[in-house]
Write a protein that holds these residues in place. Structure first.
Motif, PDB file in Angstrom:
ATOM      1  N   ASP B 221       0.769  -1.126  -0.185  1.00 25.18           N
ATOM      2  CA  ASP B 221       0.091  -0.141  -0.047  1.00 25.18           C
ATOM      3  C   ASP B 221       0.901   1.238   0.029  1.00 25.18           C
ATOM      4  O   ASP B 221       0.972   1.946   1.049  1.00 25.18           O
ATOM      5  N   GLU B 222       1.492   1.491  -1.300  1.00 24.79           N
ATOM      6  CA  GLU B 222       2.341   2.688  -1.408  1.00 24.79           C
ATOM      7  C   GLU B 222       1.734   3.725  -2.077  1.00 24.79           C
ATOM      8  O   GLU B 222       0.862   3.341  -2.766  1.00 24.79           O
ATOM      9  N   ASP B 223       2.106   4.921  -1.949  1.00 26.72           N
ATOM     10  CA  ASP B 223       1.703   6.090  -2.842  1.00 26.72           C
ATOM     11  C   ASP B 223       2.269   5.769  -4.217  1.00 26.72           C
ATOM     12  O   ASP B 223       3.465   5.418  -4.299  1.00 26.72           O
ATOM     13  N   LEU B 224       1.301   5.516  -5.293  1.00 27.11           N
ATOM     14  CA  LEU B 224       2.028   4.760  -6.533  1.00 27.11           C
ATOM     15  C   LEU B 224       2.564   6.019  -7.200  1.00 27.11           C
ATOM     16  O   LEU B 224       2.285   6.907  -7.696  1.00 27.11           O
ATOM     17  N   PRO B 230      -0.364  -1.549  -6.741  1.00 24.63           N
ATOM     18  CA  PRO B 230      -0.496  -2.272  -5.333  1.00 24.63           C
ATOM     19  C   PRO B 230      -0.379  -3.517  -5.302  1.00 24.63           C
ATOM     20  O   PRO B 230      -0.058  -4.066  -4.234  1.00 24.63           O
ATOM     21  N   GLU B 231      -0.719  -4.318  -6.461  1.00 27.56           N
ATOM     22  CA  GLU B 231      -0.493  -5.742  -6.326  1.00 27.56           C
ATOM     23  C   GLU B 231       0.419  -6.016  -7.446  1.00 27.56           C
ATOM     24  O   GLU B 231       0.183  -5.579  -8.632  1.00 27.56           O
ATOM     25  N   LYS B 553      -4.395  -1.559 -12.199  1.00 21.88           N
ATOM     26  CA  LYS B 553      -4.781  -0.410 -11.756  1.00 21.88           C
ATOM     27  C   LYS B 553      -4.266   0.792 -12.098  1.00 21.88           C
ATOM     28  O   LYS B 553      -3.092   0.813 -12.507  1.00 21.88           O
ATOM     29  N   ASN B 555      -2.806   5.195 -11.234  1.00 15.77           N
ATOM     30  CA  ASN B 555      -2.168   5.671 -10.179  1.00 15.77           C
ATOM     31  C   ASN B 555      -2.567   6.010  -8.955  1.00 15.77           C
ATOM     32  O   ASN B 555      -1.941   6.032  -7.680  1.00 15.77           O
ATOM     33  N   SER B 556      -3.984   6.018  -8.872  1.00 16.83           N
ATOM     34  CA  SER B 556      -4.582   6.030  -7.557  1.00 16.83           C
ATOM     35  C   SER B 556      -5.131   4.573  -6.993  1.00 16.83           C
ATOM     36  O   SER B 556      -5.939   4.769  -6.000  1.00 16.83           O
ATOM     37  N   GLY B 557      -4.646   3.646  -7.528  1.00 18.83           N
ATOM     38  CA  GLY B 557      -4.822   2.274  -7.129  1.00 18.83           C
ATOM     39  C   GLY B 557      -6.224   1.829  -7.405  1.00 18.83           C
ATOM     40  O   GLY B 557      -6.846   1.068  -6.810  1.00 18.83           O
ATOM     41  N   ARG B 558      -7.002   2.550  -8.477  1.00 17.45           N
ATOM     42  CA  ARG B 558      -8.328   2.242  -8.839  1.00 17.45           C
ATOM     43  C   ARG B 558      -8.283   1.335 -10.095  1.00 17.45           C
ATOM     44  O   ARG B 558      -7.543   1.527 -11.003  1.00 17.45           O
ATOM     45  N   ASP B 559      -9.279   0.239 -10.109  1.00 20.15           N
ATOM     46  CA  ASP B 559      -9.638  -0.443 -11.180  1.00 20.15           C
ATOM     47  C   ASP B 559     -10.681   0.231 -11.745  1.00 20.15           C
ATOM     48  O   ASP B 559     -11.825   0.198 -11.410  1.00 20.15           O
ATOM     49  N   ALA B 564     -13.441  -0.175  -8.749  1.00 19.62           N
ATOM     50  CA  ALA B 564     -13.234  -0.490  -7.297  1.00 19.62           C
ATOM     51  C   ALA B 564     -11.831   0.270  -7.120  1.00 19.62           C
ATOM     52  O   ALA B 564     -10.948   0.637  -8.028  1.00 19.62           O
ATOM     53  N   PRO B 565     -11.660   0.569  -5.745  1.00 20.01           N
ATOM     54  CA  PRO B 565     -12.365   0.251  -4.470  1.00 20.01           C
ATOM     55  C   PRO B 565     -14.001   1.140  -4.369  1.00 20.01           C
ATOM     56  O   PRO B 565     -13.913   2.008  -5.050  1.00 20.01           O
TER      57      PRO B 565
END
Lengths: 586, 586
Positions: B221-224, B230-231, B553, B555-559, B564-565
């Motif tokens: 869980d890092e700032d991307l 993230p995975e 995902k 850069n905000s960790g979104r799919d 998601a999330p």
């Protein structure tokens, strides 16, 4: 490298060679003038010998200080053993040690590192790393990896592409409970861990990847029954431009390949049975067909004779227990008690003894003559020497109860032979099942399963009767795989969601991306998923999946070795914008 | 089956055959009396032809209603094409269609499904299932699966066992931030998703599984930053009873196998370099050695001449740009501006032109004579026609700045050829690095890395100087793998935790299980982990991992495809005994 050979590799051919081994001290026999040590590694055991005549005094002294599970490196000469053990590959030789290096000491292990251990379940789980040193656990894990390789080799050879789907996805209300993951970067929002990659594999089909597979971890936050794990592994597969028949053939091929390459077992073409037939014949949608005792329906030939236990019941049904005629009254009484337990819930058992001389004797002779009992014997395929056991009542419940009895008898009679593999396709599952609690239909497989085209007109008028293009692969009484042809058009999918009680808004919010995808040229497709843990344990001749998982969790979902789950820091909670709302003070 | 052949399989050999295909409409050319359709599937494109003379009128009519990305099944006869296209495998034939079945229609796709698409990043991500139909993405995913198979085949052949480790583990404060998973059954407690299976693979070594690997998902869980996910996927490996040399050889073998079997490239023995050498010679612990421009240290031959920019600085260092002597003043000024940008942070550049006639001309001719400049040319290995660029300042910073310049120049000069593969082992990494922010040492690799035995005496006296048995595998300037020999005794591990600022209690709470394990006969062991996404993208000749992940995902960790999330229900929060503490109103 700490060794020139492994502890499983030295044989009479190596006699005279100077070699180096490294491993664990399995056993020490100290006769004073001579010390034997069994040295173990992943590959086997080699006997070491130290003696006053041939071994340097200081080396002998060091050998005396060794204990069980010490890790040592030794150098020595391969010599012929005096008393050979021809049961083990290294049993003709031993190693006369010239150098001994202690690599690490060991405290006395909390249980014996032997094939049969004295360690209880909890202790073995806490020290799982020691349990893994034991042959049975070690071999299970090695076997598991071999099965995985066989799967990958076969499917790759058939043109399937292994594609990794995401683990951080979105929570959906359908199905089991999700594990969720709070997102720090997306405040107030959560990922969910996948219960299966279902929608992603369907999107891969829409994406033209017509043969997909993945050996993949899945997650379900369920109250754990015995032998369920919160995380489990699936062989997940999907194909496009196929019909049910193609999928059955493709994965029958896979299963046959696995059995041949990991067990040396060659199988005939797998039998098939409809869900309806399976329920009528075995009272079970995953019948174990390694043995007989198929159900004989007796309703027509057992009612109207004035026997109040049978008359008026929806179903009278029996099984013939092979060579059961010798059962004593006491044994029958015990079985009757067994079926009356709340876990089974039957009211009782009627028995008919098909005696060796061909005569029939029953607990209901008062109501039925020989001719009638003879008909019962025919319907249950009983032979002389068998015992017929009969139940009556509501059809579904009675079938389920008789199925429990059939399985219990098979266990007692030793008919569930783990060395025999009896696969079976069960097809034509119902699309929906009625859920008493919520007062609505649930998807029997999942909401993406296609109804049979000929049954679609009944979707709204008689939903319970609609059959699906859904199938299970059963092995030895266990469902090892299940799948279906999927819906691939938006309107059918919408009808399905409606039937399952989704509002249009809910359907769109949860599965809008899938229905959107169906509008951009979705091909016909379907697939299957195998429970990998279960498959491996059945192939391994056992029924406990935990023994085939390197680091399993217990029934409370805990890993007692690493002691997880655990509390996290206030700082972590804070960053995630969540707080605990504990209801129970610990 | 919906087809007898695929769209990539029909050639002149099939002329005259009646076949069935299924796929997507790629392109339609309607000339009125004749319609050509390019039909596409995973395997290729086949040209269909409908014409007024030979095609049934109703079929022709249906063909006219087709649109891009419609899914169709067609039956027809393979005929010779009039104008052949020898660039495609099916280019000599076309299919005269006799039957056309529409399997699914398609809305107009939001971007063109061509090798070069007009779709922007966001649109392609939202409709990833359409993006996957495009050749470049499809081929990347197929290539990824081929690399994975090559890895598994090689390691299995070498006796490695693939063992699945758990995904629901325990949060540890060391390293990056964990993703956590609230446990419903264990109130107030959380699982964490693994950043790597590090401790589990070490426990497998303690368990005697002396060769382990796993292709496994990991989570951070890092700032991307750009091109972080993230995975992500690792090839995770560990071996027992080995020294560093054994590991380097084993995984050099793996890397060579991958390159040979997926790229047809055979490599020589990999060069090695210490961390120290890499930093001095390239200013970088993952140098790209596909090209030269190694650093020449000029401190001794550049100071004391009265040039204030160099005098008194810790380091003066330069590189020779091949054939750079022709660079204009404008170009040099632009480069100078480039190194002065805040991302690089240098103060400026000194240049020396090694002119074609062998004379030297520099920006500092006022301070240095030809003889001195000649020495600089020697130190930087400059040849006539090259340009020497020089920086000065704090040693670490200046090296890093010059490394940035070196890489930028290589890019501009086209020296980073993706078809050339230049692996390099970097060894002898420092054990610790000083962290200014927290005012303490951090583990450079991780807390389980073993110090070099000869450096252990310095652990408490001069921790920053202690070298580790740690190594990275670098490919074309990217770290593709990294690992170390691990600590395998409790006391060293305890010293290490102390050095890293753990109290005894913290160490025990977090890693007690591992230190316990070290007391029960832990063997010497070590391993490596490869970043699989990065490895595949470099082998694929690209540097963006996102293009090699099926569902990445942003850069905000979104799919953004599945959105998601997302929020979850109050009921779910309640069951998990957590509440939101939103700081920002949405």
């Amino acid at each position: 490298m700490f060794r020139t050979h492994t502890c499983g590799s030295l044989t009479a051919k190596n006699i005279g060679e100077t070699v180096t081994l490294a491993g664990w001290v399995q056993k020490i026999r100290n006769k004073g003038f001579v010390i034997w040590v069994d040295l173990r590694d992943r590959y086997g055991i080699t006997q070491l010998v130290f003696d006053t005549e041939r071994t340097d005094a200081s080396v002998l002294e060091n050998a005396k200080s060794l204990g069980r599970e010490f890790v040592v490196q030794i150098k020595g000469t391969v010599i012929e053993r005096e008393s050979k053990n021809l049961l083990m590959p290294t049993g003709e030789i031993e190693l006369l040690v010239s150098e001994l290096t202690l690599l690490n000491a060991s405290k006395t292990p909390p249980f014996t590192i032997e094939d049969k251990t004295d360690g209880g379940e909890d202790l073995r789980m806490k020290y799982r790393y020691l349990d893994i040193r034991r042959n049975p656990v070690k071999q299970n894990l090695i076997f598991r990896s071999q099965v995985a390789m066989a799967v990958r080799n076969y499917l790759s050879g058939e043109g399937f592409i292994e594609i990794e789907t995401p683990y951080l996805i979105k929570s959906t209300p359908e199905g089991a409970r999700d594990f969720v993951v709070p997102s720090r970067m997306n405040e107030g929002q959560f990922y969910a861990l996948p219960q299966s990659p279902q929608t992603f594999k369907q999107l891969l089909m829409v994406g033209g990847m017509d043969k997909y597979f993945q050996i993949v971890r899945c997650f379900r936050d369920e109250d754990l029954r015995a032998d369920r794990q919160p995380e489990f592994t699936q062989i997940d597969c999907e194909m496009a431009f196929v019909e049910q028949e193609d999928i059955l053939n493709a994965f029958e091929g896979l299963t046959r390949h696995i059995l041949e390459h990991t067990k040396g077992v060659e199988l005939e073409k797998f039998p098939r049975m409809t869900y309806d037939q399976a329920m009528r014949k075995y009272g079970n949608d995953k019948p174990d067909i390694r043995f007989g005792m198929a159900f004989g329906e007796l309703t027509e030939v057992a009612q109207g004779f004035g026997f109040p236990v049978f008359d008026g019941q929806e179903l009278v049904v029996g099984i013939a227990v092979p060579n059961g005629a010798e059962m004593t009254r006491k044994e029958i009484d015990e079985l009757t008690e067994w079926v009356k337990r709340s876990q089974v819930g039957a009211k009782g058992l009627v028995w008919v003894r098909y005696q060796a001389d061909g005569t029939l004797k029953s607990s209901v002779d008062k109501f039925y003559n020989t001719e009638t009992l003879q008909k019962w014997a025919e319907k249950t395929a009983a032979k002389t020497g068998d015992m017929i056991l009969i139940m009556a009542g509501n059809a579904d419940k009675t079938r389920s109860q008789l199925s429990d009895l059939r399985m219990e008898l098979a266990k007692r009679l030793g008919l569930r032979n783990p060395e025999i593999f009896a696969p079976l396709w069960v097809v034509d599952f119902p699309l929906l099942e009625w859920d008493e609690e919520s007062g609505r239909y649930h998807a029997m497989h999942h909401p993406f399963t296609s109804p049979k085209p000929e049954d679609i007109p009944m979707l709204e008028t008689n939903p319970g009767k609609v059959r699906a293009n859904a199938y299970d692969l059963v092995l030895n009484g266990n469902e090892i795989g299940g799948g279906s042809i999927r819906i691939h058009d938006k309107s059918t999918q919408q009808r399905m969601f409606k039937l399952l009680g989704f509002s249009d808004e809910q359907a769109k919010a949860q599965f809008g991306f899938l229905m959107d995808a169906f509008e951009y040229g979705a091909p016909p497709h379907g697939g299957i998923a195998f429970g990998f843990d279960r498959l491996v344990s059945i192939l391994g001749g056992q029924e406990t999946i935990r023994d085939f998982i390197a680091f399993p969790k217990n029934n409370s979902g805990r890993d007692i070795m690493i002691d997880a789950p655990a509390t996290i820091s206030e700082e972590q909670l804070d960053e995630l914008n969540i707080a605990l709302t504990l209801k129970v003070k610990k």
